[in-house]
Design an enzyme around this catalytic site. Structure first.
Site, PDB file in Angstrom:
ATOM      1  N   LYS A   1       0.802  -1.221   0.000  1.00 54.23           N
ATOM      2  CA  LYS A   1       0.000   0.000   0.000  1.00 54.23           C
ATOM      3  C   LYS A   1       0.839   1.277   0.000  1.00 54.23           C
ATOM      4  O   LYS A   1       0.402   2.301  -0.520  1.00 54.23           O
ATOM      5  CB  LYS A   1      -0.955   0.007   1.186  1.00 54.23           C
ATOM      6  CG  LYS A   1      -2.098  -0.998   1.061  1.00 54.23           C
ATOM      7  CD  LYS A   1      -3.109  -0.817   2.178  1.00 54.23           C
ATOM      8  CE  LYS A   1      -4.329  -1.699   1.949  1.00 54.23           C
ATOM      9  NZ  LYS A   1      -5.405  -1.420   2.922  1.00 54.23           N
TER      10      LYS A   1
ATOM     11  N   GLY B   1      -2.607   0.021  13.051  1.00 53.72           N
ATOM     12  CA  GLY B   1      -2.055  -0.424  11.779  1.00 53.72           C
ATOM     13  C   GLY B   1      -2.549   0.418  10.615  1.00 53.72           C
ATOM     14  O   GLY B   1      -3.092   1.519  10.796  1.00 53.72           O
TER      15      GLY B   1
END
Length: 273
Positions: free
Chosen positions: A71, A132
């Protein structure tokens, strides 16, 4: 309306993940079939993300869903980064317009949409458990939706304080005596087949003090937290709603077609069956 037979003009969309699942593949292909769109969706993994994104560009792959651990790596490989991805420094969606790659994060936009749809009061305090990548998307979406008072609860003494500082919230290593109007779980607690799959992310007293209970865990949709919240008569937002809405946002970006809420619900149910 059936999807046209595969042909030389069929458009390809893909996902890139360390551990591909069938959920996105089944979701998108179900809607292509329902809407008669000349698309096909396939999941992939890769050991070379730079080459993979180069392939998206060179081969005219229309759309690319990006999951962990890619990502952040893809940020340097695209041409344009939308606010949704820039705000959290993470990408989950890439759209290819004739070789020009634009990155976005539909997790962020899906959470913002759910906040608006449920009419959550931005003056209410929010308690977010987790630090996270998805917690970053959730916390930033709340912050950007006007929620000025919040606490990040995270055992990680590096990522927890860092996320809290970035969004302007407090940090605590545990829930303790904290209470809030909106409580959110963005940890694996309650996730199917996980070590804490039978545990709720918050205790009964925290749930009792909340006006909205939000669990981002998608499998199962009815996590122990959601079950406990429903039993306490609290309104809930489930991870199944998040994953379906973010996938619908991706679908619209790839195809230019916005499926109806009923079609999204059907595709989501099919993808998780």
């Amino acid at each position: 309306m059936a999807r046209p037979p595969l042909n030389k003009d069929t458009r390809l969309c893909i996902s890139l993940a360390a551990r591909p699942s069938n959920i996105g593949t089944r979701f998108h292909n179900f809607l292509y079939e329902q809407l008669g769109l000349d698309f096909i969706y396939k999941a992939f993994t890769t050991a070379d993300i730079t080459a993979a994104i180069g392939g998206v560009r060179a081969l005219g792959i229309r759309g690319c869903s990006v999951s962990m651990p890619f990502k952040q790596d893809v940020l340097a490989l695209v041409d344009h980064v939308e606010k949704s991805a820039r705000a959290i420094n993470a990408v989950n969606t890439i759209v290819n317009d004739d070789g020009v790659l634009t990155a976005a994060n539909t997790d962020y936009t899906a959470v913002q949409r759910l906040i608006a749809e449920h009419g959550l009061d931005p003056h209410a305090p929010v308690l977010i458990r987790g630090s996270g990548g998805m917690a970053s998307a959730v916390a930033t979406a709340f912050r950007d939706s006007g929620f000025g008072t919040g606490t990040i609860v995270a055992r990680n003494t590096d990522s927890g304080p860092e996320l809290a500082q970035r969004v302007g919230y407090e940090w605590r290593p545990d829930v303790g005596d904290l209470r809030a109007s909106v409580i959110v779980n963005v940890t694996p607690i309650g996730m199917a087949n996980g070590p804490e799959e039978d545990e709720p992310a918050y205790g009964d007293d925290v749930i009792a003090a909340a006006d909205m209970v939000f669990d981002v865990v998608a499998v199962p949709a009815e996590t122990p937290l959601i079950v406990a919240a429903r039993a306490a008569g609290k309104p809930v937002i489930t991870g199944a709603q998040v994953i379906a809405l973010q996938a619908a946002e991706q679908f619209e970006r790839y195809t230019g077609v916005r499926p109806t809420p009923q079609q999204v619900a059907e595709a989501s149910a099919y993808s998780r069956a």
